[in-house]
Design a protein around this motif. Structure first.
Motif, PDB file in Angstrom:
ATOM      1  N   GLU A 274       0.811  -1.213   0.000  1.00  0.00           N
ATOM      2  CA  GLU A 274       0.000   0.000   0.000  1.00  0.00           C
ATOM      3  C   GLU A 274       0.848   1.269   0.000  1.00  0.00           C
ATOM      4  N   LEU A 275       2.147   1.145   0.258  1.00  0.00           N
ATOM      5  CA  LEU A 275       3.026   2.311   0.201  1.00  0.00           C
ATOM      6  C   LEU A 275       3.338   2.670  -1.255  1.00  0.00           C
ATOM      7  N   PRO A 276       3.652   3.931  -1.535  1.00  0.00           N
ATOM      8  CA  PRO A 276       4.134   4.284  -2.880  1.00  0.00           C
ATOM      9  C   PRO A 276       5.417   3.534  -3.203  1.00  0.00           C
ATOM     10  N   PRO A 277       5.699   3.299  -4.477  1.00  0.00           N
ATOM     11  CA  PRO A 277       6.889   2.497  -4.829  1.00  0.00           C
ATOM     12  C   PRO A 277       8.189   3.060  -4.277  1.00  0.00           C
ATOM     13  N   ALA A 278       8.370   4.389  -4.323  1.00  0.00           N
ATOM     14  CA  ALA A 278       9.627   4.958  -3.829  1.00  0.00           C
ATOM     15  C   ALA A 278       9.779   4.749  -2.331  1.00  0.00           C
ATOM     16  N   TYR A 279       8.714   4.909  -1.551  1.00  0.00           N
ATOM     17  CA  TYR A 279       8.768   4.683  -0.111  1.00  0.00           C
ATOM     18  C   TYR A 279       8.986   3.198   0.201  1.00  0.00           C
ATOM     19  N   ARG A 280       8.335   2.332  -0.568  1.00  0.00           N
ATOM     20  CA  ARG A 280       8.496   0.893  -0.376  1.00  0.00           C
ATOM     21  C   ARG A 280       9.946   0.472  -0.616  1.00  0.00           C
ATOM     22  N   ARG A 281      10.538   1.000  -1.656  1.00  0.00           N
ATOM     23  CA  ARG A 281      11.917   0.646  -1.979  1.00  0.00           C
ATOM     24  C   ARG A 281      12.887   1.194  -0.926  1.00  0.00           C
ATOM     25  N   LEU A 291      21.333  -1.109   4.227  1.00  0.00           N
ATOM     26  CA  LEU A 291      22.109  -0.030   3.645  1.00  0.00           C
ATOM     27  C   LEU A 291      21.996   1.199   4.530  1.00  0.00           C
ATOM     28  N   ASP A 292      23.041   2.043   4.529  1.00  0.00           N
ATOM     29  CA  ASP A 292      22.944   3.269   5.285  1.00  0.00           C
ATOM     30  C   ASP A 292      22.190   4.306   4.465  1.00  0.00           C
ATOM     31  N   LEU A 293      21.964   5.465   5.082  1.00  0.00           N
ATOM     32  CA  LEU A 293      21.101   6.462   4.450  1.00  0.00           C
ATOM     33  C   LEU A 293      21.691   7.033   3.161  1.00  0.00           C
ATOM     34  N   PRO A 294      22.989   7.406   3.094  1.00  0.00           N
ATOM     35  CA  PRO A 294      23.515   7.897   1.809  1.00  0.00           C
ATOM     36  C   PRO A 294      23.447   6.866   0.690  1.00  0.00           C
ATOM     37  N   GLU A 295      23.739   5.596   1.002  1.00  0.00           N
ATOM     38  CA  GLU A 295      23.647   4.562  -0.037  1.00  0.00           C
ATOM     39  C   GLU A 295      22.204   4.362  -0.485  1.00  0.00           C
ATOM     40  N   THR A 296      21.268   4.399   0.453  1.00  0.00           N
ATOM     41  CA  THR A 296      19.859   4.285   0.081  1.00  0.00           C
ATOM     42  C   THR A 296      19.425   5.440  -0.799  1.00  0.00           C
ATOM     43  N   ALA A 297      19.854   6.645  -0.449  1.00  0.00           N
ATOM     44  CA  ALA A 297      19.502   7.813  -1.265  1.00  0.00           C
ATOM     45  C   ALA A 297      20.117   7.726  -2.650  1.00  0.00           C
ATOM     46  N   GLU A 299      20.935   4.952  -4.344  1.00  0.00           N
ATOM     47  CA  GLU A 299      20.311   3.904  -5.150  1.00  0.00           C
ATOM     48  C   GLU A 299      18.901   4.271  -5.582  1.00  0.00           C
ATOM     49  N   THR A 300      18.198   5.054  -4.771  1.00  0.00           N
ATOM     50  CA  THR A 300      16.843   5.494  -5.143  1.00  0.00           C
ATOM     51  C   THR A 300      16.851   6.806  -5.896  1.00  0.00           C
ATOM     52  N   GLU A 301      18.054   7.339  -6.208  1.00  0.00           N
ATOM     53  CA  GLU A 301      18.196   8.592  -6.962  1.00  0.00           C
ATOM     54  C   GLU A 301      17.441   9.732  -6.291  1.00  0.00           C
ATOM     55  N   ALA A 302      17.675   9.902  -4.996  1.00  0.00           N
ATOM     56  CA  ALA A 302      17.067  10.972  -4.222  1.00  0.00           C
ATOM     57  C   ALA A 302      18.130  11.578  -3.323  1.00  0.00           C
ATOM     58  N   SER A 303      17.845  12.759  -2.817  1.00  0.00           N
ATOM     59  CA  SER A 303      18.756  13.366  -1.857  1.00  0.00           C
ATOM     60  C   SER A 303      18.631  12.657  -0.514  1.00  0.00           C
ATOM     61  N   THR A 304      19.637  12.863   0.333  1.00  0.00           N
ATOM     62  CA  THR A 304      19.613  12.209   1.645  1.00  0.00           C
ATOM     63  C   THR A 304      18.456  12.692   2.511  1.00  0.00           C
ATOM     64  N   ALA A 307      15.331  10.955   1.195  1.00  0.00           N
ATOM     65  CA  ALA A 307      15.283   9.538   1.581  1.00  0.00           C
ATOM     66  C   ALA A 307      14.929   9.381   3.063  1.00  0.00           C
ATOM     67  N   ALA A 308      15.454  10.272   3.911  1.00  0.00           N
ATOM     68  CA  ALA A 308      15.122  10.199   5.337  1.00  0.00           C
ATOM     69  C   ALA A 308      13.639  10.468   5.582  1.00  0.00           C
ATOM     70  N   ASN A 309      13.088  11.454   4.887  1.00  0.00           N
ATOM     71  CA  ASN A 309      11.654  11.746   5.051  1.00  0.00           C
ATOM     72  C   ASN A 309      10.787  10.594   4.539  1.00  0.00           C
ATOM     73  N   ARG A 310      11.199   9.975   3.435  1.00  0.00           N
ATOM     74  CA  ARG A 310      10.454   8.813   2.930  1.00  0.00           C
ATOM     75  C   ARG A 310      10.475   7.669   3.938  1.00  0.00           C
ATOM     76  N   LEU A 311      11.636   7.468   4.545  1.00  0.00           N
ATOM     77  CA  LEU A 311      11.752   6.388   5.513  1.00  0.00           C
ATOM     78  C   LEU A 311      10.888   6.653   6.743  1.00  0.00           C
ATOM     79  N   LEU A 312      10.885   7.892   7.222  1.00  0.00           N
ATOM     80  CA  LEU A 312      10.050   8.225   8.384  1.00  0.00           C
ATOM     81  C   LEU A 312       8.575   8.047   8.072  1.00  0.00           C
ATOM     82  N   HIS A 313       8.155   8.487   6.885  1.00  0.00           N
ATOM     83  CA  HIS A 313       6.747   8.328   6.514  1.00  0.00           C
ATOM     84  C   HIS A 313       6.380   6.851   6.378  1.00  0.00           C
ATOM     85  N   ALA A 314       7.275   6.058   5.760  1.00  0.00           N
ATOM     86  CA  ALA A 314       6.982   4.631   5.595  1.00  0.00           C
ATOM     87  C   ALA A 314       6.887   3.937   6.950  1.00  0.00           C
TER      88      ALA A 314
END
Length: 439
Positions: A274-281, A291-297, A299-304, A307-314
């Motif tokens: 039910e999460l958006p694809p970017a948040y799910r990934r 993975l740490d936060l910079p590596e996650t950002a 790989e998902t082609e987003a800023s750090t 990526a942190a806000n997506r993770l908190l929302h997810a």
């Protein structure tokens, strides 16, 4: 700059583009600060971190010093092993195990290295080497105020301990490209199928995505073989293909498969889908794979921060849907257990994947060459048979309908002509009294 200096600067080895971005963020530097120190634009720094280009000459050496990966003796040959060293391997091993002194980093840089909310992660970047003298860039004092999204991801009381190195396929020297590809496929393919299923909820699509990723990896094997993280390269390609919105138009992948029968697994998988694809990934890479936060950002082609806000929302959404996973540590343990489960998918052999990819490439190449040859033939035939000049053709007359009636007086009928002749011949008709008398 002399030729020898230019050659030595050009031989400086730089980390991979993903590692460049991670090192910059670990040093608490922005793209604007790096661009100002290097004397380039922000777009140039972004192209260095995405792999579209790389610095050359003195800028290459200065960039390596700025990231802390410059080695002055990188271009020299390694010292020849003496006979005494060859006869005493225990002594050499003991010397290698002695801790080496490393310079102490500033406090602002040390706080920005690791922001993971776990005690033991499965994967972590290598610490940067001792930095050589580099252009002076001050990261500035630590900001005071509300915590950033990266700081909120870290629970209270968690120490910044260096996690263990990630598990990678063993590098055996002397392998042929086929053998190296087969080893990478056997090591990563089953786990990637399971991870892609957690992302999409479709077993058939997960197998198709992994096969597609390894087809592309074999086509670009010289690039993948020298990559610092070949598993990450294949994983990013498989995730991109699996999360493509075009699969919704395919009837086979329009709806997810039936959920698992276990209640806990079914609740977590349903909440993930039910999460958006970017948040799910993002939550799967960070809490599932470690993975740490910079590596996650990266790989998902987003800023750090994004990526942190997506993770908190997810995490918030998953905590509401599954109350027992409201704590980050509980969610991390559950996702890690799901990711590390033994995969049950049956995959074709690595040789079949290689040969099918090569066969498909040859088929498309032949089809393109055939269509190109046909177009060239048709164009040549048209050019050879085309007339050199054109003669206008007199078209036969045709009846045209719908033309309006010509304006002006109408054509006189026979009665009208007779009346006109009478009026002309007798200019003075009527009674005599109306005719003037002639004197």
């Amino acid at each position: 700059m002399s030729r020898s200096t230019a050659d030595s600067a050009s031989s400086v080895t730089l980390p991979t583009p993903k590692e460049r971005r991670r090192l910059r963020e670990a040093l608490a530097l922005s793209e604007e600060q790096v661009a100002e120190a290097m004397g380039v634009t922000k777009a140039t720094v972004k192209s260095w971190e995405t792999g579209r280009s790389a610095p050359r000459g003195r800028k290459r050496e200065a960039y390596a010093k700025l990231l802390g990966t410059y080695e002055p003796d990188a271009g020299r040959q390694p010292p020849v092993q003496t006979e005494t060293q060859a006869q005493s391997p225990e002594r050499t091993q003991a010397q290698a195990q002695q801790p080496q002194h490393q310079p102490r980093r500033p406090q602002a840089q040390a706080q920005a290295v690791d922001v993971r909310p776990r005690a033991a992660a499965k994967r972590a970047p290598k610490p940067p080497k001792a930095p050589a003298p580099s252009p002076a860039i001050s990261p500035g004092p630590a900001r005071k105020g509300p915590p950033s999204p990266q700081e909120r991801l870290k629970p209270a009381g968690t120490a910044d301990a260096a996690p263990p190195e990630p598990a990678r396929p063993p590098a055996v020297p002397g392998l042929t490209p086929e053998e190296a590809f087969d080893a990478l496929y056997a090591h990563a393919a089953p786990g990637l199928v399971h991870q892609t299923y957690l992302l999409t909820g479709r077993r058939r699509l997960s197998r198709e995505s992994v096969e597609y990723a390894f087809h592309h990896a074999w086509e670009r094997w010289p690039e993948v073989a020298v990559d610092a993280d070949p598993v990450g390269w294949v994983r990013a390609t498989a995730y991109e293909y699996a999360l493509s919105p075009w699969h919704r138009m395919r009837r086979a992948h329009k709806h997810p498969d039936s959920p698992p029968t276990e209640a806990n697994r079914r609740a977590l998988l349903t909440a993930l889908l039910e999460l958006p694809p970017a948040y799910r990934r993002t939550v799967l890479l960070y809490d599932g794979l470690g993975l740490d936060l910079p590596e996650t950002a990266a790989e998902t082609e987003a800023s750090t921060p994004a990526a942190a806000n997506r993770l908190l929302h997810a995490r918030t959404v998953l905590g509401k849907r599954v109350p027992e996973l409201a704590e980050p540590e509980a969610l991390h343990r559950r996702l890690s257990a799901l990711v590390t489960e033994a995969p049950t998918a049956t995959l074709p052999a690595a040789r079949v994947v290689r040969t099918s990819g090569e066969r498909r490439t040859r088929t498309w190449t032949r089809a393109v060459l055939g269509v190109t040859a046909v177009l060239i033939g048709v164009t040549g035939f048209a050019a050879a048979t085309a007339p050199t000049h054109y003669i206008p053709v007199n078209a036969p007359g045709e009846t045209v309908n719908g033309v309006p009636v010509r304006g002006g007086p109408q054509k006189l009928r026979p009665e009208d002509l007779e009346l006109r002749d009478i009026l002309r011949s007798e200019p003075n008709p009527g009674p005599e009294r109306l005719v003037p008398a002639a004197e």
